[in-house]
Design a protein around this motif. Structure first.
Motif, PDB file in Angstrom:
ATOM      1  N   PRO A 302      -2.083  50.310  37.989  1.00  0.00           N
ATOM      2  CA  PRO A 302      -1.571  51.467  37.234  1.00  0.00           C
ATOM      3  C   PRO A 302      -1.601  51.318  35.716  1.00  0.00           C
ATOM      4  O   PRO A 302      -1.514  52.314  35.000  1.00  0.00           O
ATOM      5  CB  PRO A 302      -0.126  51.605  37.738  1.00  0.00           C
ATOM      6  CG  PRO A 302       0.209  50.288  38.334  1.00  0.00           C
ATOM      7  CD  PRO A 302      -1.056  49.724  38.860  1.00  0.00           C
ATOM      8  N   LEU A 303      -1.743  50.088  35.221  1.00  0.00           N
ATOM      9  CA  LEU A 303      -1.751  49.876  33.774  1.00  0.00           C
ATOM     10  C   LEU A 303      -3.151  49.775  33.190  1.00  0.00           C
ATOM     11  O   LEU A 303      -3.316  49.666  31.978  1.00  0.00           O
ATOM     12  CB  LEU A 303      -0.953  48.610  33.417  1.00  0.00           C
ATOM     13  CG  LEU A 303       0.527  48.613  33.811  1.00  0.00           C
ATOM     14  CD1 LEU A 303       1.175  47.281  33.485  1.00  0.00           C
ATOM     15  CD2 LEU A 303       1.273  49.744  33.108  1.00  0.00           C
ATOM     16  N   MET A 304      -4.149  49.819  34.060  1.00  0.00           N
ATOM     17  CA  MET A 304      -5.529  49.734  33.587  1.00  0.00           C
ATOM     18  C   MET A 304      -6.133  51.123  33.419  1.00  0.00           C
ATOM     19  O   MET A 304      -5.712  52.075  34.064  1.00  0.00           O
ATOM     20  CB  MET A 304      -6.377  48.900  34.558  1.00  0.00           C
ATOM     21  CG  MET A 304      -6.013  47.423  34.592  1.00  0.00           C
ATOM     22  SD  MET A 304      -7.099  46.456  35.680  1.00  0.00           S
ATOM     23  CE  MET A 304      -8.649  46.576  34.795  1.00  0.00           C
ATOM     24  N   ASP A 305      -7.113  51.226  32.532  1.00  0.00           N
ATOM     25  CA  ASP A 305      -7.801  52.493  32.299  1.00  0.00           C
ATOM     26  C   ASP A 305      -8.512  52.925  33.578  1.00  0.00           C
ATOM     27  O   ASP A 305      -9.398  52.210  34.067  1.00  0.00           O
ATOM     28  CB  ASP A 305      -8.805  52.313  31.158  1.00  0.00           C
ATOM     29  CG  ASP A 305      -9.450  53.636  30.748  1.00  0.00           C
ATOM     30  OD1 ASP A 305     -10.110  53.654  29.693  1.00  0.00           O
ATOM     31  OD2 ASP A 305      -9.302  54.647  31.475  1.00  0.00           O
ATOM     32  N   PRO A 306      -8.146  54.070  34.150  1.00  0.00           N
ATOM     33  CA  PRO A 306      -8.783  54.495  35.408  1.00  0.00           C
ATOM     34  C   PRO A 306     -10.272  54.757  35.273  1.00  0.00           C
ATOM     35  O   PRO A 306     -10.995  54.769  36.275  1.00  0.00           O
ATOM     36  CB  PRO A 306      -8.015  55.784  35.769  1.00  0.00           C
ATOM     37  CG  PRO A 306      -7.424  56.259  34.486  1.00  0.00           C
ATOM     38  CD  PRO A 306      -7.142  55.032  33.680  1.00  0.00           C
ATOM     39  N   ASN A 307     -10.754  54.971  34.059  1.00  0.00           N
ATOM     40  CA  ASN A 307     -12.175  55.244  33.859  1.00  0.00           C
ATOM     41  C   ASN A 307     -13.033  53.994  33.974  1.00  0.00           C
ATOM     42  O   ASN A 307     -14.239  54.075  34.216  1.00  0.00           O
ATOM     43  CB  ASN A 307     -12.393  55.885  32.486  1.00  0.00           C
ATOM     44  CG  ASN A 307     -11.717  57.241  32.373  1.00  0.00           C
ATOM     45  OD1 ASN A 307     -11.732  58.030  33.318  1.00  0.00           O
ATOM     46  ND2 ASN A 307     -11.098  57.518  31.221  1.00  0.00           N
ATOM     47  N   ILE A 308     -12.404  52.812  33.768  1.00  0.00           N
ATOM     48  CA  ILE A 308     -13.183  51.565  33.846  1.00  0.00           C
ATOM     49  C   ILE A 308     -12.734  50.686  35.011  1.00  0.00           C
ATOM     50  O   ILE A 308     -13.402  49.728  35.351  1.00  0.00           O
ATOM     51  CB  ILE A 308     -13.080  50.768  32.531  1.00  0.00           C
ATOM     52  CG1 ILE A 308     -11.627  50.360  32.261  1.00  0.00           C
ATOM     53  CG2 ILE A 308     -13.619  51.567  31.363  1.00  0.00           C
ATOM     54  CD1 ILE A 308     -11.470  49.443  31.063  1.00  0.00           C
ATOM     55  N   ASN A 309     -11.609  51.021  35.615  1.00  0.00           N
ATOM     56  CA  ASN A 309     -11.087  50.224  36.718  1.00  0.00           C
ATOM     57  C   ASN A 309     -11.810  50.571  38.018  1.00  0.00           C
ATOM     58  O   ASN A 309     -11.901  51.730  38.394  1.00  0.00           O
ATOM     59  CB  ASN A 309      -9.580  50.489  36.876  1.00  0.00           C
ATOM     60  CG  ASN A 309      -8.948  49.542  37.879  1.00  0.00           C
ATOM     61  OD1 ASN A 309      -9.458  48.458  38.119  1.00  0.00           O
ATOM     62  ND2 ASN A 309      -7.846  49.968  38.466  1.00  0.00           N
ATOM     63  N   ILE A 310     -12.363  49.568  38.678  1.00  0.00           N
ATOM     64  CA  ILE A 310     -13.074  49.781  39.941  1.00  0.00           C
ATOM     65  C   ILE A 310     -12.047  49.839  41.080  1.00  0.00           C
ATOM     66  O   ILE A 310     -11.256  48.904  41.242  1.00  0.00           O
ATOM     67  CB  ILE A 310     -14.093  48.650  40.207  1.00  0.00           C
ATOM     68  CG1 ILE A 310     -15.118  48.608  39.075  1.00  0.00           C
ATOM     69  CG2 ILE A 310     -14.765  48.837  41.557  1.00  0.00           C
ATOM     70  CD1 ILE A 310     -16.080  47.450  39.162  1.00  0.00           C
TER      71      ILE A 310
END
Length: 634
Positions: A302-310
Motif C-alpha cells: 500500500p505504500l508503493m507507487d501502484p504504477n510501478i509496483n508489480i
C-alpha cells in the motif's frame, strides 16, 4: 518486537490518522489493534465498505475537529461567560450537525446502514437562531436587543456632539489654536492650544506636545459630554454581558444534547476515515475466514507507487503452511512478505486491503524478524539481536499465528547459518503456524522440497537490465560463533543438534559440548479467536419483532415500542418519546414482548394513531363520510 514498525503498518496509521477530523478518532486509530472477534471484525469491514459507498455517491461528509467545542461546553457548564468568538464556534458546530443530518438523509435513499445514524443527531434549532441573530463578526450585534441598539445610537450621538462642541470652540478661538483639528488624547477629545493662550480656554490640560509649546486641552463645554458618554458605555457593557450570559446559559442547558451529538459524530468520523483510506489506496473489502487460508490476488504494497509496483499473487493454507522464497537479493523478497503480512493486518483491523480480491484468515498474533539494511560488516552483536528476536518469535508462534522472517540464518558463517535456518524452519513447521521466509541458502530450498507442508517460491527480476538488484556478500568476516551464541541465548539442544547435523553431519553432533541439551521452547499462553455465531439461513425477519414489542435501541440504549414490523430490507419502525424512527433490526434488541405487556385483543391504534384518525375510522364504521384518514409517509 515492534511488528507494526517492521512491516510499516505505523506508516499506514499515519495516513489513516490524517484522514480523520476529530481528535477522538485520531486517538482510536493510533491505538487500533487487530480484532480477534470474528463477528465484530465482519461488522468493522462492512462499516468500511458502507462508508466508502456513501462517499462515492454523496462525496465526503461534513465533519470537523470537535476539540474546541468540547472546551467551550466545559466553560459554559462551569458557569463562566462565553465570548462572542466561542459562541460563533458553537453556531458553526450546530450548522455542521445540520449539514451532516442532511448528508445522512441523502444516504437513506441508497439504503446505506450508516445513514440511519441521522436519527441520533438532534440540533437545538432555537439556540442556533439566537446565536446567529445576536452574534456577528466576532462581537455582539447592534440589534441583539432593543436596549443595546438604543445605547449604541446614544453613544454615537454623544460622540458627535463632543466633536461639534470642540470644533465650535476652535472656530471661536482661531488665534489661540496651534492646529486646525481636534484630537483624542487618553480617550478624551482635546483641542491644540498655544501655550501662551492656556488661560484663555477654560478646561483641563490632558497632554502636551514634545516641545511643550502646544497644550491639549479638553474644553469645559466638552467635558460634560464625556461624563455622559462614559455612563452610556458602562450601560452598553452591562447589556453586552447580559446578552452573553443569557446565551451561555442557553448553551449550558443544551450541553447534554450537544455531547450526545459529538459522540455520534466522532464514531462516524472514525468509520468514514476508513472509507477515505480505502478510496486513497484503491482498496477492496476482503473475505475473512478461520480456516487458516490466505489468498491474495493482485496484491500491492500500500505504500508503493501502484504504477510501478508489480501485483503479487499469493496463496497458502490447508495443505501448505509455509512458503520459502528464494532468488536474487533484489529487495523483491522482502517486499513480498511485507505485502502479505501488511494486507492481513489491515484486514484484521477492519480496513480494506490493496488487492483485487482477497480471502484472509484471522490470526491471533503477527510475528516477524526482518533485518533490513544488511551489509557484509554484520558482526557478533547483530547476530545476537537477530537470534533473540527469532527465539521470541518461536516462543509465541502457534497454529493461529502468522510469521514472516527475512534472510533466515544470515549474519554469520554461511554453513552454520544454513543449519540454524533449517532448525528454525523445522520448529515453525511443528508449531503449525502459517509462515513466509526468505533465504539465499540453496540447502534450505532442498529442505523445502522434502519437508511436508512447505512450498518453495522464487522472486524473478530482469536479467537484461538487472534492475533492481542488490548483492549480499557473506562469509568475509572471521570465524563464526553462530552455534555458540544460539546455545547461550537459550536455543534447545534438539534444535542445535538439527542445525549442526545439517551443517557438518552426524559426527559433529557427537563432539559438540551442549550447554542446555534438555532445554525446550516454552510456549506462552495464546489468545483465542471468537468465531461468529451464524444465523439460521431460514430465519424469517418479518416475525422477529411484533407490533407492540418493547425494544432497546443500541448504542444509546433507549426504550421504544415497535409500531411497524421489519420490512424486506431489514428496517422496522419504532415509537420513541415524541417521535417515530426507522432503524435497522441489527441495532434493536427485544426488551419485553407485546404478549407480556398488552391483552390479546388490545387495540394498538390507541398508541400509534392520532385522535383525529381514530374518530374518522369510528365514523366510517357507522356511516358514509368524506373525511380522509391521513398517515405519515416514509
Amino acid at each position: 518486537m515492534n511488528v507494526e514498525q517492521q512491516i510499516e503498518f505505523d506508516k499506514i496509521k499515519e495516513l489513516w490518522m490524517n484522514l480523520a477530523a476529530t481528535q477522538w478518532a485520531k486517538e482510536q486509530i493510533k491505538e487500533k489493534a487487530f480484532c480477534l472477534d470474528e463477528g465484530s471484525l465482519r461488522k468493522q469491514l462492512k462499516d468500511t465498505t458502507n462508508s466508502r459507498d456513501l462517499m462515492e455517491k454523496l462525496g465526503a461528509p461534513p465533519l470537523q475537529n470537535l476539540t474546541e467545542i468540547k472546551e467551550i461546553l466545559t466553560i459554559a457548564e462551569t458557569g463562566d461567560c462565553l465570548t462572542p468568538y466561542q459562541l460563533e464556534r458553537v453556531e458553526k458546530v450546530l450548522v455542521m450537525i445540520n449539514r451532516l443530518k442532511k448528508y445522512l438523509q441523502g444516504g437513506k435513499g441508497y439504503d446505506n446502514p450508516l445513514a440511519y445514524y441521522e436519527e441520533n443527531l438532534n440540533v437545538p434549532e432555537e439556540l442556533q437562531e439566537e446565536i446567529s441573530r445576536q452574534i456577528r463578526n466576532g462581537s455582539v450585534d447592534d440589534y441583539a436587543s432593543k436596549e443595546l441598539s438604543q445605547l449604541r445610537n446614544q453613544i454615537v450621538k454623544c460622540e458627535e456632539q463632543m466633536k461639534q462642541k470642540a470644533d465650535q470652540i476652535m472656530r471661536a478661538n482661531k488665534e489661540s489654536m496651534a492646529d486646525h483639528y481636534a484630537t483624542y488624547r487618553n480617550g478624551r477629545i482635546c483641542i491644540p492650544v498655544k501655550k501662551e493662550y492656556k488661560h484663555k480656554i477654560p478646561g483641563s490640560v490632558i497632554d502636551k506636545s514634545s516641545t511643550g509649546n502646544t497644550l491639549f486641552i479638553e474644553p469645559a463645554g466638552v467635558a460634560k459630554y464625556y461624563d455622559e458618554l462614559q455612563a452610556l458605555k458602562i450601560g452598553e457593557e452591562n447589556e453586552i454581558y447580559r446578552i452573553l450570559y443569557t446565551l451561555t446559559a442557553f448553551v449550558s442547558s443544551s450541553a447534554p444534547m450537544l455531547h450526545a451529538n459529538i459522540a455520534v459524530i466522532e464514531k462516524l468520523d472514525f468509520v468514514f476515515s476508513k472509507g477515505k483510506l480505502s478510496i486513497d489506496l484503491g482498496g477492496a473489502e476482503p473475505a475473512i475466514n478461520t480456516r487458516r487460508k490466505i489468498l491474495l490476488k493482485d496484491a500491492r504494497h500500500p505504500l508503493m507507487d501502484p504504477n510501478i509496483n508489480i501485483p503479487l499473487k499469493f496463496e497458502t493454507g490447508e495443505s501448505v503452511r509455509g512458503i520459502i522464497i528464494t532468488g536474487p537479493n533484489t529487495g523483491g523478497k522482502t517486499v513480498a512478505i511485507k505485502t502479505v503480512m501488511l494486507n492481513c493486518m489491515m484486514a484484521q483491523c477492519g480496513l480494506h486491503v490493496t488487492c483485487k480480491d482477497a480471502d484472509i484468515c484471522m490470526n491471533n498474533s503477527y510475528l516477524c524478524d526482518i533485518g533490513d539494511n544488511q551489509n557484509i560488516a554484520e558482526n557478533l552483536s547483530t547476530f545476537s539481536a537477530h537470534m533473540k528476536n527469532v527465539l521470541e518469535v518461536l516462543s509465541e508462534a502457534d497454529k493461529d499465528s502468522l510469521v514472516i522472517m527475512d534472510e533466515l540464518g544470515s549474519g554469520t558463517d554461511p554453513a552454520e547459518g544454513m543449519g540454524i535456518a533449517i532448525a528454525i524452519l523445522e520448529e515453525l513447521r511443528k508449531s503449525g503456524c502459517l509462515f513466509l521466509v526468505t533465504t539465499h541458502y540453496p540447502q534450505v530450498k532442498e529442505y523445502a522440497d522434502k519437508a511436508p507442508d512447505i512450498m518453495n517460491a522464487r522472486m524473478t527480476f530482469d536479467k537484461e537490465t538487472l534492475r533492481p538488484t542488490y548483492q549480499m556478500v557473506l562469509g568475509e568476516a572471521g570465524e563464526s560463533c553462530a552455534f555458540y551464541i544460539a546455545d547461550k541465548l537459550g536455543m534447545p539442544g534438539e534444535m542445535l543438534k538439527t542445525a549442526i547435523r545439517a551443517a557438518y553431519g552426524e559426527d559433529a553432533v557427537k563432539d559438540y559440548p551442549f550447554r542446555k541439551e534438555s532445554a525446550v521452547i516454552e510456549k506462552r499462553k495464546s489468545r483465542k479467536i471468537s468465531k461468529e455465531k451464524k444465523e439460521k439461513a431460514n430465519l424469517n425477519l418479518s416475525t422477529k419483532y411484533k407490533l407492540g414489542d418493547s425494544v432497546m435501541i443500541y448504542p444509546d440504549k433507549k426504550i421504544g415500542i415497535v409500531c411497524k414490523p421489519i420490512n424486506e430490507k431489514g428496517i422496522l419502525r419504532v415509537q420513541l418519546p415524541g417521535k417515530k424512527i426507522w432503524i435497522n433490526h441489527k441495532r434493536v434488541k427485544l426488551h419485553v414482548a407485546a404478549t407480556e405487556l398488552y391483552p390479546e385483543d388490545y387495540d394498538f391504534s390507541i398508541l400509534f394513531e392520532t385522535v383525529e384518525n381514530r374518530k374518522i375510522k369510528h365514523k366510517m364504521e357507522r356511516k358514509y363520510t368524506e373525511e380522509i384518514i391521513r398517515y405519515e409517509t416514509v
